[in-house]
Write an enzyme that holds these catalytic residues in place. Sequence first.
Site: not given
Lengths: 207, 207
Positions: A111-113, A115, A119
């Site tokens: 995940h990132c912020k 997605g 990602t």
Amino acid sequence: MGLLIEDDNDGGEVLIPPANFSMVEDGVYRSGFPQLENFGFLSTLNLKSIIYLCAEPYPEENLRSLQSNNIKLFQFGIQGKTDPPTPMPKDTVLSALRVLVDVRNHPILIHCKQGKHRTGCLVGCLRKVQNWCLSSVLEEYQKCAGLKWRQRDLAFIEEFDVHGLRQCLYSIIYQYNGYGLKRRKLLYQEENLVVQEQHKPQATKGW
Amino acid sequence: MGLLIEDDNDGGEVLIPPANFSMVEDGVYRSGFPQLENFGFLSTLNLKSIIYLCAEPYPEENLRSLQSNNIKLFQFGIQGKTDPPTPMPKDTVLSALRVLVDVRNHPILIHCKQGKHRTGCLVGCLRKVQNWCLSSVLEEYQKCAGLKWRQRDLAFIEEFDVHGLRQCLYSIIYQYNGYGLKRRKLLYQEENLVVQEQHKPQATKGW
């Protein structure tokens, strides 16, 4: 008759997946940033690791959840939206990809912020490793990025060279046996394992 | 180090997933209508069954592929776009759901024509069985339907009652062991198995 519910949820608790959650592969999931309300859902995935693609420190609350569930955190700090845009760093994505394809880290959540972009790029590169045709890779990227898809991400995925990664990898063998049972065997190639260890990022482990 | 490639693809063949392909759950996939060019990719999934949600007969070419791979076809004829719109038939979706949640049919692919509306409704109902919160169910529907999402499909999913299904179901237990190995145990409840057999649609099998 079988019901697709998780073993630790007997039908009572409503499960709230993180925003933009989806399954990528057996044991590989992707999403936006998990919030407190998503921890119940995430526990049903029995995660062993998380790949976190932002530069910001992981929130204390999330760290505590990882600790209590014995989940390793692999952080690869990639900048989000900047002006002018920061190019996606190839070497960092390659390092993340090395962690991602190692089934010893599965089940794993990327995940990132949101997605979507970081990602999406990592998953796109994984699909190239898996030999997906480029149009399908880009379709998947766009589906998860929605209206916020970025041309430069598509170009990054297209240009990303997975041959270097392939050379230091062996293979997972999927074996399907009987009633939905699916098995993977991890085959080792000793020399390559050494290569992998050298590139392994520092994992937050065993608190 | 493990590489996520399939056992029958050693890196040479480019794989072309069907349009709008994605993984729903372990052993559950969804997509648009598979074309000849997708058969190579589909063979890597080791499918046991297909749920086909259109009223039109299955193409001869696809039938031959199922036959040679010993894949069961469960067809539930649901009308596509009509004017005025045909309501999604609850009973048919419920019957398809019964086949879908039975892990003896896994790995399974759900598809209609575009993999958006009929497939999206069935997957949405599955998520309700799995206790996903409604907003996440609808987010997933919309992600796969893109700009063609339909308000009436969202309403159908929201209104669909899964309690009747729950009562005749037992459970799958997911167990995660070691290096990415994931196991399911199917627990039987004999009375319910009888209920299930009564509702089982005619399967095209063993040609």
